[in-house]
Design a protein around this motif. Structure first.
Motif, PDB file in Angstrom:
ATOM      1  N   MET A   1       0.818  -1.189   0.000  1.00  0.00           N
ATOM      2  CA  MET A   1       0.000   0.000   0.000  1.00  0.00           C
ATOM      3  C   MET A   1       0.867   1.260   0.000  1.00  0.00           C
ATOM      4  SD  MET A   1      -3.048  -0.336   2.668  1.00  0.00           S
ATOM      5  CE  MET A   1      -4.425   0.530   2.090  1.00  0.00           C
ATOM      6  N   ARG A   2       0.355   2.251  -0.637  1.00  0.00           N
ATOM      7  CA  ARG A   2       1.061   3.526  -0.688  1.00  0.00           C
ATOM      8  C   ARG A   2       0.737   4.370   0.533  1.00  0.00           C
ATOM      9  NH1 ARG A   2       0.606   6.626  -6.342  1.00  0.00           N
ATOM     10  NH2 ARG A   2       2.747   7.263  -6.106  1.00  0.00           N
ATOM     11  N   LYS A   3       1.705   5.161   0.912  1.00  0.00           N
ATOM     12  CA  LYS A   3       1.464   6.109   1.998  1.00  0.00           C
ATOM     13  C   LYS A   3       0.665   7.283   1.438  1.00  0.00           C
ATOM     14  CE  LYS A   3       5.583   5.272   4.712  1.00  0.00           C
ATOM     15  NZ  LYS A   3       6.786   5.882   5.278  1.00  0.00           N
ATOM     16  N   PRO A   4      -0.236   7.823   2.213  1.00  0.00           N
ATOM     17  CA  PRO A   4      -0.987   8.987   1.718  1.00  0.00           C
ATOM     18  C   PRO A   4      -0.063  10.184   1.544  1.00  0.00           C
ATOM     19  CG  PRO A   4      -1.537   8.539   4.007  1.00  0.00           C
ATOM     20  CD  PRO A   4      -0.652   7.421   3.543  1.00  0.00           C
ATOM     21  N   ALA A   5      -0.343  10.974   0.543  1.00  0.00           N
ATOM     22  CA  ALA A   5       0.471  12.148   0.237  1.00  0.00           C
ATOM     23  C   ALA A   5       0.321  13.184   1.346  1.00  0.00           C
ATOM     24  CB  ALA A   5       0.052  12.745  -1.092  1.00  0.00           C
ATOM     25  N   ARG A   6       1.413  13.842   1.641  1.00  0.00           N
ATOM     26  CA  ARG A   6       1.374  14.900   2.647  1.00  0.00           C
ATOM     27  C   ARG A   6       0.757  16.149   2.043  1.00  0.00           C
ATOM     28  NH1 ARG A   6       6.921  14.914   6.112  1.00  0.00           N
ATOM     29  NH2 ARG A   6       6.308  13.191   7.453  1.00  0.00           N
ATOM     30  N   LYS A   7      -0.015  16.820   2.860  1.00  0.00           N
ATOM     31  CA  LYS A   7      -0.619  18.063   2.395  1.00  0.00           C
ATOM     32  C   LYS A   7       0.352  19.210   2.624  1.00  0.00           C
ATOM     33  CE  LYS A   7      -5.364  16.723   2.880  1.00  0.00           C
ATOM     34  NZ  LYS A   7      -6.695  17.128   3.265  1.00  0.00           N
TER      35      LYS A   7
END
Length: 66
Positions: A1-7
């Motif tokens: 799974m990919r890590k969610p992108a940082r805002k």
């Protein structure tokens, strides 16, 4: 799974910019009040005018940089 992108922290930078700029404006206004209370042409007036000019130039550079 990919890590969610940082805002992006644009909101933090914007509030920091506004805080710094409002501080600069308040400092300039205080210096301007002192300048207005002095008699024009005196040594104190000239000294305070230089302070006001420096504060204004600093705020202008800050705006242009950001």
């Amino acid at each position: 799974m990919r890590k969610p992108a940082r805002k992006s922290s644009n909101k933090n930078r914007k509030s920091s910019f506004e805080e710094k700029f409002s501080h600069m404006v308040a400092e300039y206004q205080k210096a301007k009040e002192v300048l207005d209370s002095l008699a024009e042409g005196t040594a104190e007036y000239n000294k305070q005018k230089k302070v006001c000019d420096k504060l204004f130039a600093s705020a202008e550079r800050f705006i242009n940089k950001n």
